[in-house]
Design a protein around this motif. Structure first.
Motif, PDB file in Angstrom:
ATOM      1  N   ASP A  15       0.822  -1.215   0.000  1.00 26.14           N
ATOM      2  CA  ASP A  15       0.000   0.000   0.000  1.00 26.14           C
ATOM      3  C   ASP A  15       0.853   1.260   0.000  1.00 26.14           C
ATOM      4  O   ASP A  15       0.522   2.241  -0.672  1.00 26.14           O
ATOM      5  CB  ASP A  15      -0.923  -0.005   1.220  1.00 26.14           C
ATOM      6  N   ALA A  52       0.665   4.039  -2.962  1.00 30.92           N
ATOM      7  CA  ALA A  52       0.340   5.448  -2.737  1.00 30.92           C
ATOM      8  C   ALA A  52       1.468   6.367  -3.174  1.00 30.92           C
ATOM      9  O   ALA A  52       1.240   7.513  -3.566  1.00 30.92           O
ATOM     10  CB  ALA A  52       0.013   5.666  -1.265  1.00 30.92           C
ATOM     11  N   GLY A  63      -9.883   9.045  -2.346  1.00 33.56           N
ATOM     12  CA  GLY A  63      -9.226   8.199  -3.339  1.00 33.56           C
ATOM     13  C   GLY A  63      -9.771   8.439  -4.738  1.00 33.56           C
ATOM     14  O   GLY A  63      -9.008   8.511  -5.712  1.00 33.56           O
ATOM     15  N   ARG A 109      -3.809  11.538 -10.432  1.00 30.64           N
ATOM     16  CA  ARG A 109      -2.721  10.906  -9.681  1.00 30.64           C
ATOM     17  C   ARG A 109      -1.843  10.116 -10.642  1.00 30.64           C
ATOM     18  O   ARG A 109      -0.645  10.029 -10.498  1.00 30.64           O
ATOM     19  CB  ARG A 109      -3.334   9.985  -8.626  1.00 30.64           C
TER      20      ARG A 109
END
Length: 755
Positions: free
Chosen positions: A217, A221, A433, A441
């Motif tokens: 994770d 990210a 998110g 992103r």
């Protein structure tokens, strides 16, 4: 001389050509100029030697180092006689297609390359660095050629050096041990540690993986960019075959699914001196034949956009999108100028998903569908699983770009600040998110994002601001003409349309959705099929009447009186506009009257007129029948429920009360009931407004009692009335013969159901 490691990182790239390295070409001069710009000094061999040492420290493939040294030392490396790696050759073009999106330039940071299948991970890793350096100007076999045709290495500019990072041996991408470690051996550094080491030296750390949900994770990210490596395709395979064995004629690619090719298949099909057609036939023998693949479900094929009716606003937006996409594909328009997001909202059954599929097909976009329910069902349903599934949907769309990502039921995501404690933290994380993915992103170039919702007011406002879902397209229920067109499209495949009065069917079904019409046609075809005959209008009328218990004559008359009361009051008001009246049963709804305000802004008089029209159905029952029924009450969307809500809004949220300027938040709907129970003063004000509206409705209908009774009888006879027909009835004009025929036919269906 300065140490090159203290200068900008300058790598060499390939230019195909037969010119000797010593030739003073314009390209060489441009390279020297680029070098002087980067280093501020002339190019010399000593600096190149230092560059070699630096590249060796970066674990550059030996064939590249041999080629670089040969140009500096004037010697030719021995030709590579090993058989070609067909899997690496195809992987070269796959990686090159992914790198083209970033102009073969990576900045220092952490980057993920997503491949279709785990078998492609080591192959892509083997060619990634070579394709990164030589891809834009060379080919996979360029380094295997003779000296005269080998690429001339030139200085192109500053790019971050690329470094592959891999999980330790015996571990998956997520770091979970697959095999027990050997006792006595020190543990290998974790993937996070090797990534940190690369980032600390200013390199572009690249991880190749086939499963984003297996990436830790923290690294997921952290990713500065996620590049989707396209799977094998007919176009990429044609490029590879042209390099492996240039075909003399067009190759018979057929309808095979080349995305199923694996590296092993590509190696197995190769033979020395094989020709392109023979190699292609070998691959095709290992793939499922087009005839043996599962045929596409015709029900899932997207409808042509022209066959969707009553969605004119969406069609206009789609036409604009299609034109801009064509300009973008031809390089005349940057992606930032393309209208790449929209929200579709409307009642259930208004073809939101079907419309999104049709727009994708019309614009030649791959369709990727997802929803919060899909994200929630991934893994064990924990927040981490939901977030990974959500990101994977966006990554899938980027991998298939140009593509349309469709998020169904966006209101299911919720809104921040409308919960408490852990519940609000959950929604906040998910919405943040989604915002990250929408805001780029990763690179969203080539991805159109559309969402659908039955309740747009429940969507977090941040998702709807400019730059995200700023275009809101409302899909209303289809009008009579649109319903007739839907009937036409549904009935055309079953034969000729003679004998069907589509306009009358559209009028009878006012208030229904396109999905309801599809259901009615399906039921009509089933009834005709069971009786071994073609579909007739009577089958559709029977489907509209339904199999529910028949209503009594008195109930039919009461419902007609109730809806006629709404119709008369609306037609008498200058601020209201009638759409249609109907006593056709639709689920639990026995009938309906559809009307709206003429203007966009509600004045006190206009709001009061709307409330009067809502209560006119109950007043009509009392006037003509002597007593009222429960038809005006019941659910929150009933006449009384809607009127109460409007009266409360006038007093508490719209500033239309006599002395109340305070604004109350009445969402969610249940809050109004609580407020009225706790505040008797507010309940008295709301009830006074409703009582005044009811008295006004009763007084007005008493003056127009003949028109009310005439419209009720006309509605009982015709089952539904358009605005034009209701107005003609108010004026005392006779019934159109065609409408009289429809009423008779429908009445026969009702009588059959009763008996």
């Amino acid at each position: 001389m300065q140490n090159p490691s203290q200068k900008p990182r300058v790598l060499r790239a390939a230019r195909i050509g037969a010119a000797q390295p010593q030739a003073d070409t314009a390209a060489d001069q441009a390279a020297d100029e680029a070098y002087r710009e980067a280093f501020g000094e002339e190019f010399d061999a000593e600096l190149l030697d230092q560059l070699f040492e630096e590249l060796e420290g970066e674990d550059m493939p030996d064939d590249e180092l041999r080629a670089l040294r040969s140009l500096n030392e004037g010697t030719e490396p021995p030709a590579d006689k090993t058989p070609p790696r067909c899997d690496q050759m195809l992987a070269w073009y796959m990686v090159d297609a992914a790198l083209q999106k970033i102009n073969h330039t990576l900045q220092p940071g952490f980057h993920i390359l997503l491949v279709q299948h785990e078998s492609w991970v080591p192959v892509v890793e083997a060619v990634l660095k070579t394709a990164y350096i030589y891809g834009p100007h060379g080919s996979f076999t360029a380094m295997r050629a003779s000296r005269r045709s080998r690429p001339v290495i030139q200085l192109l500019g500053t790019r971050a050096p690329l470094e592959l990072v891999r999980p330790p041996a015996g571990k998956s991408t997520a770091g979970t041990p697959n095999t027990p470690s050997t006792p006595g051996t020190p543990p290998a550094p974790a993937l996070e540690d090797t990534t940190c080491a690369c980032l600390a030296t200013g390199k572009a750390a690249c991880l190749v993986t086939a499963a984003l949900d297996q990436v830790p994770d923290d690294l997921h990210a952290l990713a500065d960019r996620i590049l989707a490596v396209p799977p094998p395709s007919r176009r990429l395979l044609a490029k590879m075959l042209k390099e492996l064995a240039p075909p003399a004629r067009r190759l018979p690619f057929g309808g095979y699914d080349y995305a199923r090719l694996t590296p092993t298949m590509l190696r197995l099909a190769y033979r020395p001196a094989i020709e392109a057609p023979a190699y292609l036939r070998g691959l095709q023998r290992m793939l499922p034949t087009p005839a043996s693949t599962t045929p596409a479900n015709p029900e899932r094929r997207p409808l042509p956009l022209a066959e969707l009716h009553g969605v004119d606003a969406a069609k206009q937006w789609a036409a604009s999108l299609k034109a801009d996409l064509n300009d973008y594909r031809q390089g005349r328009l940057p992606w930032a100028e393309v209208p790449s997001s929209a929200l579709l909202s409307g009642p259930p059954g208004t073809a939101k998903t079907t419309l999104a599929r049709a727009i994708a097909a019309d614009c030649a976009l791959a369709f990727v569908g997802t929803s919060y329910a899909d994200w929630q069902s991934a893994g064990h349903g924990h927040l981490g699983d939901v977030m990974r599934s959500m990101r994977a949907a966006f990554h899938a769309a980027r991998a298939q770009a140009p593509a349309l990502l469709f998020i169904d039921e966006l209101d299911s995501v919720g809104a921040r600040g409308h919960g408490a404690g852990q519940r609000d933290d959950w929604w906040r994380s998910i919405i943040n998110g989604v915002l990250e993915e929408l805001d780029g992103r990763a690179d969203n170039t080539g991805v159109v994002v559309m969402a659908a919702s039955n309740h747009p007011e429940m969507i977090d406002p941040a998702l709807l601001r400019a730059g995200r879902m700023e275009r809101h397209i409302v899909l209303p229920l289809p009008d009579a003409n649109a319903l007739a067109a839907i009937f036409r499209d549904q009935l055309r495949p079953v034969g000729a349309l003679e004998g069907f009065n589509l306009e009358q069917l559209g009028q009878l079904c006012l208030g229904m959705s396109g999905a309801d019409i599809v259901r009615l046609c399906t039921e009509a075809r089933r009834r005709a099929r069971q009786q071994r005959r073609p579909v007739e209008q009577q089958d559709l009328l029977h489907a509209i009447a339904g199999d529910a218990s028949p209503r009594s004559t008195s109930d039919e008359w009461r419902i007609a009186v109730h809806e006629a009361g709404h119709g008369v009051m609306v037609l008498l008001s200058p601020v209201l506009e009638l759409a249609h009246l109907s006593i056709v049963r639709q689920g639990e709804r026995q009938g309906n009257a559809v009307f709206k305000l003429r203007g966009e802004t509600a004045t006190p008089a206009a709001l009061q007129a709307y409330i009067v029209a809502l209560l006119a159905g109950r007043a009509a029952e009392e006037l003509l029948l002597g007593e009222v029924s429960s038809g005006a009450g019941g659910a929150s969307d009933s006449d009384l429920g809607y009127a109460t809500r409007l009266a409360a809004d006038a007093e508490l949220t719209l500033g239309l009360g006599e002395q109340r300027l305070v604004w109350f938040d009445l969402s969610p709907p249940a809050r109004l009931s609580t407020l009225l129970a706790q505040r008797p003063d507010i309940e008295r004000q709301v009830n006074a407004r409703l009582a005044q509206a009811y008295r006004e409705a009763s007084a007005t209908l008493a003056k127009f009692k003949p028109e009310l009774e005439r419209m009720a009888r006309r509605l009982l006879e015709c089952r539904s009335l358009s605005k034009r027909e209701a107005l003609a009835c108010m004026q005392g004009n006779p019934l159109d013969p065609a409408d009289r025929l429809t009423a008779a036919s429908f009445g026969s269906v009702q009588s059959q159901a009763i008996h």
